[in-house]
Design a protein around this motif. Structure first.
Motif, PDB file in Angstrom:
ATOM      1  N   UNK A  94       1.000  -0.983   0.091  1.00  0.00           N
ATOM      2  CA  UNK A  94      -0.088  -0.285   0.160  1.00  0.00           C
ATOM      3  C   UNK A  94       0.770   1.224   0.286  1.00  0.00           C
ATOM      4  N   UNK A  95       2.152   1.362   0.495  1.00  0.00           N
ATOM      5  CA  UNK A  95       2.787   2.089   1.094  1.00  0.00           C
ATOM      6  C   UNK A  95       3.094   2.710  -0.506  1.00  0.00           C
ATOM      7  N   UNK A  96       3.928   1.876  -1.378  1.00  0.00           N
ATOM      8  CA  UNK A  96       4.215   1.373  -2.620  1.00  0.00           C
ATOM      9  C   UNK A  96       3.293   3.043  -3.388  1.00  0.00           C
ATOM     10  N   UNK A  97       2.120   1.484  -2.808  1.00  0.00           N
ATOM     11  CA  UNK A  97       1.247   2.139  -4.327  1.00  0.00           C
ATOM     12  C   UNK A  97       0.487   3.496  -3.962  1.00  0.00           C
ATOM     13  N   UNK A  98       1.165   4.464  -3.125  1.00  0.00           N
ATOM     14  CA  UNK A  98       0.703   5.556  -2.605  1.00  0.00           C
ATOM     15  C   UNK A  98       1.885   6.172  -2.897  1.00  0.00           C
ATOM     16  N   UNK A  99       3.130   6.156  -2.583  1.00  0.00           N
ATOM     17  CA  UNK A  99       4.341   6.757  -3.272  1.00  0.00           C
ATOM     18  C   UNK A  99       3.663   6.761  -5.081  1.00  0.00           C
ATOM     19  N   UNK A 100       2.998   6.010  -5.564  1.00  0.00           N
ATOM     20  CA  UNK A 100       3.572   5.997  -7.292  1.00  0.00           C
ATOM     21  C   UNK A 100       1.972   6.665  -7.716  1.00  0.00           C
ATOM     22  N   UNK A 101       1.392   6.583  -6.851  1.00  0.00           N
ATOM     23  CA  UNK A 101      -0.141   6.823  -7.807  1.00  0.00           C
ATOM     24  C   UNK A 101      -0.136   8.383  -8.285  1.00  0.00           C
ATOM     25  N   UNK A 102       0.008   8.236  -9.753  1.00  0.00           N
ATOM     26  CA  UNK A 102      -0.621   9.862 -10.123  1.00  0.00           C
ATOM     27  C   UNK A 102      -1.688  10.156 -11.220  1.00  0.00           C
ATOM     28  N   UNK A 103      -2.685   9.508 -11.210  1.00  0.00           N
ATOM     29  CA  UNK A 103      -3.828   9.964 -11.698  1.00  0.00           C
ATOM     30  C   UNK A 103      -4.932  10.217 -10.424  1.00  0.00           C
ATOM     31  N   UNK A 104      -5.864  10.809 -10.480  1.00  0.00           N
ATOM     32  CA  UNK A 104      -6.977  10.860  -9.870  1.00  0.00           C
ATOM     33  C   UNK A 104      -7.567   9.690  -9.444  1.00  0.00           C
ATOM     34  N   UNK A 105      -7.670   9.308 -10.963  1.00  0.00           N
ATOM     35  CA  UNK A 105      -8.569   7.828  -9.962  1.00  0.00           C
ATOM     36  C   UNK A 105      -6.720   6.788  -9.201  1.00  0.00           C
ATOM     37  N   UNK A 106      -6.143   6.952  -9.955  1.00  0.00           N
ATOM     38  CA  UNK A 106      -5.514   6.288  -8.889  1.00  0.00           C
ATOM     39  C   UNK A 106      -5.018   6.543  -7.499  1.00  0.00           C
ATOM     40  N   UNK A 107      -5.238   7.526  -7.834  1.00  0.00           N
ATOM     41  CA  UNK A 107      -4.984   8.113  -5.931  1.00  0.00           C
ATOM     42  C   UNK A 107      -6.206   8.199  -5.461  1.00  0.00           C
ATOM     43  N   UNK A 108      -7.047   8.477  -6.037  1.00  0.00           N
ATOM     44  CA  UNK A 108      -8.637   7.897  -4.779  1.00  0.00           C
ATOM     45  C   UNK A 108      -8.744   6.609  -4.877  1.00  0.00           C
ATOM     46  N   UNK A 109      -8.306   4.986  -5.110  1.00  0.00           N
ATOM     47  CA  UNK A 109      -8.612   4.034  -5.083  1.00  0.00           C
ATOM     48  C   UNK A 109      -7.068   3.304  -3.584  1.00  0.00           C
ATOM     49  N   UNK A 110      -5.618   4.180  -4.360  1.00  0.00           N
ATOM     50  CA  UNK A 110      -5.104   3.603  -4.006  1.00  0.00           C
ATOM     51  C   UNK A 110      -5.642   4.447  -1.921  1.00  0.00           C
ATOM     52  N   UNK A 111      -6.130   5.383  -1.858  1.00  0.00           N
ATOM     53  CA  UNK A 111      -6.233   5.828  -0.220  1.00  0.00           C
ATOM     54  C   UNK A 111      -7.109   5.246   0.715  1.00  0.00           C
ATOM     55  N   UNK A 112      -8.245   4.629  -0.231  1.00  0.00           N
ATOM     56  CA  UNK A 112      -9.306   4.445  -0.100  1.00  0.00           C
ATOM     57  C   UNK A 112      -8.631   2.859   0.518  1.00  0.00           C
ATOM     58  N   UNK A 113      -7.520   1.857  -0.638  1.00  0.00           N
ATOM     59  CA  UNK A 113      -7.746   0.824   0.476  1.00  0.00           C
ATOM     60  C   UNK A 113      -6.659   0.688   1.182  1.00  0.00           C
ATOM     61  N   UNK A 114      -5.737   2.376   1.057  1.00  0.00           N
ATOM     62  CA  UNK A 114      -5.461   2.250   2.421  1.00  0.00           C
ATOM     63  C   UNK A 114      -5.882   2.647   3.711  1.00  0.00           C
ATOM     64  N   UNK A 115      -7.221   2.784   3.603  1.00  0.00           N
ATOM     65  CA  UNK A 115      -8.161   3.437   4.788  1.00  0.00           C
ATOM     66  C   UNK A 115      -8.760   2.142   5.322  1.00  0.00           C
TER      67      UNK A 115
END
Ligand SMILES: Nc1nc2c(ncn2[C@@H]2O[C@H](COP(=O)(O)OP(=O)(O)OP(=O)(O)O)[C@@H](O)[C@H]2O)c(=O)[nH]1
Ligand SMILES: [Mg+2]
Length: 447
Positions: A111-132
């Motif tokens: 999850x940390x790697x994903x949130x580091x790499x997320x670029x687009x709005x969609x990816x950012x939203x998806x990662x944040x949601x998974x993290x929470x």
């Protein structure tokens, strides 16, 4: 990237527990965990392993092992101890208390790697949601982590204040998740609209799938370089020797010389034990494969574990509902494979490459001294295979199209493989190999 309190690369220990896996499988999982830790910005300074018949409920590994880790920490300091598995909330809390350091598990790390790499709005939203979603049941343990990362451990106020803080965190997270769900629903809608537009045009869609770091984005860029339209330079995607270089979906058109054009999508790679929260959150991104006419599975053949990685890919595809789509397997990095075999046993048989065989093709997609011809030949073999897979799904149909409707004639010719075209007195007779479902729209012309 990460830095610790002393502005240095943070250091981590890796901990692996072997219960039922084979020794080999266990070793490569721990190695992969170390690579993941490096991808997240850690320097791995120590690896602990243990064999036990089953997981220790309270502390994951045995108490003796935890003590050994604690003693080592006194001499070889580390900023985090990373476990190669998913820990229960209670285990994170217990281990954190004993070791007094940041405790992470494989899921948290990914999850940390994903949130580091997320670029687009969609990816950012998806990662944040998974993290929470991952954090919610683990708040107590994670708050300990936060306090330690802040360097004020020991200076904590009373226990009551800690619990109050956790309750506040929980409410804050629940509130944020509600907002995220709404935004994600909107993003999903946008993606569906785009997809419907694409499906309506009936264009052939090929989806790249496979384990992370296999060479999917490299293949996409090669195709763009050789068969993309003029502006392909700006259209290339990010490729890099690291886990999870790609987190978004990109779709491009490829027009091979003398062949039929198609669309190709590049997206997130898979990994063993991809956190469920991530699979859920990334469903709409991963789902892109579900709508493909053909899957191209890219495999790093030079990786000793590639058979296992293929299993993981098959399992993940099934999970997202793409288990029954026709597939071609690209066995890539044959240059590296050959290099690794040299000097080992004499009797290994290296499959000839670049060459297609049945549903497989053995390739070199990155020219690392092997010469550009080998990449081009790999692509030609692959394009040939795509074309034969594509025509296998098609059947011969005959249409009679009135002269007033030549627009439809051109549309049809784009969708299939024309066999003959005759200009008769009342209409044009077109014989074409085409997929059955694409004929619907033109049924009135069928002979
Ligand atoms: N030696 C060798 N290296 C290759 C070959 N193909 C790709 N690579 C390298 O493999 C690494 C990973 O390639 P990517 O294309 O980013 O992999 P990916 O499958 O898109 O990975 P993710 O986006 O992380 O899922 C890069 O450093 C490439 O240069 C090959 O045929 N031979
Ligand atoms: Mg990629």
């Amino acid at each position: 990237m990460l830095e610790n309190q002393h502005n240095e690369t943070p250091r981590a220990y890796i901990v692996g527990l072997r219960t039922t896996q084979t020794e080999e499988r266990f070793r490569s999982s721990v190695d992969e965990c170390a690579t993941l830790a490096e991808a997240a910005g850690y320097e791995v300074v120590w690896i602990f392993t243990q064999n036990l018949p089953s997981v220790h409920k309270a502390t994951y590994v045995g108490e003796g092992k935890i003590e050994e880790i604690r003693d080592t920490l006194e001499n070889v300091p580390a900023d985090a101890v990373i476990f190669d598995d998913t820990l229960t909330p209670m285990q994170i809390r217990n281990i954190g208390k004993i070791l007094d350091t940041v405790v992470l598990d494989r899921t948290g790390l990914i999850l940390d790697i994903f949130s580091d790499r997320a670029q687009t709005r969609e990816a950012k939203l998806q990662v944040e949601s998974a993290k929470l979603q991952y954090m919610l049941p683990r708040l107590a343990g994670l708050r300990q982590n936060l306090d330690r990362q802040g360097g004020n451990s020991g200076a904590r106020s009373s226990r009551g204040a800690g619990e109050k803080q956790i309750e506040l965190d929980r409410r804050h997270i629940e509130h944020r998740m509600t907002i995220l769900r709404k935004e994600l629903a909107q993003v999903k809608q946008e993606r569906e609209t785009q997809r419907n537009r694409r499906l309506r045009t009936g264009e052939y869609l090929v989806a790249l799938v496979g384990y992370t770091n296999a060479g999917k984005s490299t293949l996409m860029n090669d195709l763009l370089q050789y068969y993309g339209d003029g502006k392909s330079k700006e259209k290339t995607v990010f490729e890099q020797d690291m886990l999870f270089a790609t987190l978004d979906t990109t779709i491009r058109r490829i027009s091979p010389k003398g062949g039929r054009s198609f669309l190709i999508s590049d997206t997130v790679g898979f990994i063993s034990a991809l956190p469920t929260a991530l699979v859920e959150a990334f469903h709409s991104t991963l789902e892109e494969a579900v709508y493909a006419d053909l899957l191209i599975q890219v495999v790093d053949y030079s990786d000793e574990d590639h058979a296992f990685q293929e299993e993981i890919t098959a399992k993940t595809l099934k999970e997202i509902g793409a288990g029954n789509i026709p597939m071609i397997t690209v066995y890539n990095k044959m240059d590296l494979y050959r290099e690794k075999q040299q000097g080992l046993a004499d009797n290994v048989i290296i499959p000839p490459f670049p060459q297609a065989k049945e549903d497989r093709v053995y390739t070199v997609l990155k020219d690392k001294g092997a010469g550009p011809e080998i990449v081009e030949k790999s692509l030609q073999e692959l394009i040939g295979l795509i074309e034969s897979k594509r025509s296998a799904e098609e059947e011969l149909h005959t249409f009679h199209i009135p002269y007033a409707q030549t627009g439809d004639l051109h549309k049809l010719k784009e969708l299939g493989l024309p066999v003959s075209e005759q200009y008769l007195e009342d209409y044009i007779e077109l014989q074409i190999r085409i997929r059955k479902e694409l004929c619907e729209e033109f049924r009135e012309y069928e002979a």
